[in-house]
Design a protein around this motif. Structure first.
Motif, PDB file in Angstrom:
ATOM      1  N   CYS A   1       0.879  -1.239   0.203  1.00  0.00           N
ATOM      2  CA  CYS A   1       0.084  -0.150   0.048  1.00  0.00           C
ATOM      3  C   CYS A   1       0.928   1.205   0.027  1.00  0.00           C
ATOM      4  O   CYS A   1       2.247   1.212   0.393  1.00  0.00           O
ATOM      5  CB  CYS A   1      -0.947   0.167   1.266  1.00  0.00           C
ATOM      6  N   HIS A   2       0.337   2.263  -0.368  1.00  0.00           N
ATOM      7  CA  HIS A   2       0.869   3.480  -0.422  1.00  0.00           C
ATOM      8  C   HIS A   2       0.016   4.659   0.398  1.00  0.00           C
ATOM      9  O   HIS A   2      -1.138   4.896  -0.264  1.00  0.00           O
ATOM     10  CB  HIS A   2       1.191   4.297  -1.751  1.00  0.00           C
TER      11      HIS A   2
ATOM     12  N   SER B   1      -9.935  -0.852   8.240  1.00  0.00           N
ATOM     13  CA  SER B   1      -8.961  -2.024   7.457  1.00  0.00           C
ATOM     14  C   SER B   1      -8.729  -1.432   6.188  1.00  0.00           C
ATOM     15  O   SER B   1      -9.684  -1.277   5.204  1.00  0.00           O
ATOM     16  CB  SER B   1      -9.896  -3.410   7.499  1.00  0.00           C
ATOM     17  N   VAL B   2      -7.595  -1.441   5.599  1.00  0.00           N
ATOM     18  CA  VAL B   2      -7.023  -0.962   4.162  1.00  0.00           C
ATOM     19  C   VAL B   2      -6.367  -2.430   3.557  1.00  0.00           C
ATOM     20  O   VAL B   2      -5.591  -2.893   4.325  1.00  0.00           O
ATOM     21  CB  VAL B   2      -5.874   0.075   4.575  1.00  0.00           C
ATOM     22  N   ALA B   3      -6.940  -2.842   2.724  1.00  0.00           N
ATOM     23  CA  ALA B   3      -6.454  -4.160   1.969  1.00  0.00           C
ATOM     24  C   ALA B   3      -5.195  -3.730   1.053  1.00  0.00           C
ATOM     25  O   ALA B   3      -4.620  -2.775   1.210  1.00  0.00           O
ATOM     26  CB  ALA B   3      -7.626  -4.590   1.032  1.00  0.00           C
ATOM     27  N   ASP B   4      -4.764  -4.921   0.561  1.00  0.00           N
ATOM     28  CA  ASP B   4      -3.504  -5.004  -0.360  1.00  0.00           C
ATOM     29  C   ASP B   4      -3.704  -3.876  -1.336  1.00  0.00           C
ATOM     30  O   ASP B   4      -4.840  -3.737  -1.994  1.00  0.00           O
ATOM     31  CB  ASP B   4      -2.964  -6.275  -0.613  1.00  0.00           C
ATOM     32  N   GLN B   5      -2.423  -3.631  -1.602  1.00  0.00           N
ATOM     33  CA  GLN B   5      -2.374  -2.587  -2.811  1.00  0.00           C
ATOM     34  C   GLN B   5      -3.293  -1.422  -2.983  1.00  0.00           C
ATOM     35  O   GLN B   5      -3.942  -0.922  -3.899  1.00  0.00           O
ATOM     36  CB  GLN B   5      -2.592  -3.375  -4.272  1.00  0.00           C
ATOM     37  N   VAL B   6      -3.633  -0.635  -1.778  1.00  0.00           N
ATOM     38  CA  VAL B   6      -4.418   0.468  -1.729  1.00  0.00           C
ATOM     39  C   VAL B   6      -3.646   1.960  -1.726  1.00  0.00           C
ATOM     40  O   VAL B   6      -2.706   1.824  -0.950  1.00  0.00           O
ATOM     41  CB  VAL B   6      -5.295   0.401  -0.500  1.00  0.00           C
TER      42      VAL B   6
END
Length: 357
Positions: free
Chosen positions: A281-282, A293-298
């Motif tokens: 993530c960035h 909750s922040v998932a992958d590649q966000v």
């Protein structure tokens, strides 16, 4: 002992997310809801698991979940070609189940209780059926059980106007193989489905050994947006452990229990836990508030977020007012122009692009 997990259905209450994916794969604390059920079943000592899938979302469930190796289980996928009821799902699973006793677990449920305790009680009492129950404040919205003081199940009523108790059916059942003959004896309900409650009632009427137990701790039905957010809150509150595998720069501030996955970069952000952030993530110039909750590649740039779930590959950029109580789908892209309200609430499906003017 075997298990079947129901992972079909259309997920109408979680649309638009479920127009493009299975509701059981929507993540809670960055893990698909379905996987919590698999882990609970394996923890109880059951490793032969059949997952009931639908034609619409079955391939996605198979691709995401695999053959069960990651869970220490062997998973068999069983196609239910139409949503014809829970008892119909058992019927199509009979070649997999054969004569084995089994657990039936609805794949969009989350429970805190140890399933193994109920398996022990099922075996010790030599039961034909054991139904798990949970007290609720609005029993008219659920299937409800009437039980006696010894825990014997007397009657099951679907969404009663005058509930005989506040004990709702959780969506986890344990059966002996006699349930197959009970299913064979029932007819479709008014909505055209074979109801598992009718099959259990048939066992009760035949004076078979049918009992009920109350679960301990929470039960979370994730069928609606607010339910999903509440499930996310509870899991983060009770299960999250701090772990930082990505990069957090010196300008950032991390408070409380926070997970950051490998390959993720956090630049000039404040993160106030409990929060989980996936891998690659960035995050830049953001405030990430509790129960997010922040998932992958966000990608999150110039954004404030609280009590929300962001799915894989989403982008939120230039949102200068706080986003709260929101679910944003996979690969959705959200950006803002000036003069927005103080707080924004969203339910955004996969692959959307939204610009606020």
């Amino acid at each position: 002992m075997k298990a079947i997990i129901l992972s079909g259905g259309k997920g109408t209450r979680l649309r638009p997310l479920t127009y493009t994916g299975a509701k059981q794969l929507v993540p809670v604390a960055n893990k698909p809801i379905l996987w919590y059920g698999i882990e609970s079943i394996v923890a109880a000592g059951i490793t032969e698991i059949g997952i009931i899938i639908s034609p619409e979302t079955g391939e996605e469930v198979k691709a995401k979940t695999g053959n069960g190796e990651r869970f220490g289980a062997k998973i068999t996928y069983i196609l239910q070609d139409k949503p014809a009821g829970l008892a119909h799902a058992v019927k199509v699973a009979q070649p997999f189940l054969q004569d084995s006793p089994f657990v039936m677990y609805l794949g969009d449920n989350l429970v805190q209780s140890d399933l193994g305790l109920f398996l022990e009680q099922f075996r010790a009492a030599n039961l034909d059926a054991l139904t798990l129950l949970c007290p609720v404040s609005n029993p008219s919205a659920f299937g409800v059980a009437k039980v006696d003081e010894q825990g014997r199940l007397l009657q099951l009523i679907e969404k009663p106007k005058n509930p005989p108790s506040n004990l709702a059916l959780v969506g986890i059942y344990i059966f002996s193989n006699i349930i197959h003959s009970a299913i064979a004896s029932i007819q479709p309900s008014a909505r055209g489905e074979l109801e598992i409650t009718d099959a259990i009632q048939a066992l009760i009427d035949q004076q078979k050994a049918v009992e009920a137990r109350q679960i301990r701790g929470w039960w979370l039905d994730t069928g609606k947006k607010d339910d999903l957010l509440e499930a996310n809150r509870v899991i983060l509150d009770t299960c999250l452990q701090s772990e930082v595998l990505g990069e957090i720069d010196e300008k950032s501030q991390v408070i409380g229990r926070v997970q950051v996955g490998p390959g993720s970069k956090v630049i000039n952000c404040t993160i106030r836990g409990p929060v989980t952030i996936g891998s690659n993530c960035h995050l830049e110039n953001c405030f990430i508030g509790p129960y997010s909750s922040v998932a992958d590649q966000v990608t999150l740039i110039d954004a404030d977020l609280e009590h929300s779930v962001i799915l894989q590959g989403a982008k939120v950029e230039g949102i200068h007012h706080r986003i709260v109580d929101s679910v944003i789908g996979q690969r959705a892209h959200l950006k803002e122009a000036p003069r927005r309200p103080k707080a924004l609430r969203f339910m955004i499906g996969d692959d959307c692009q939204i610009e606020l003017n």
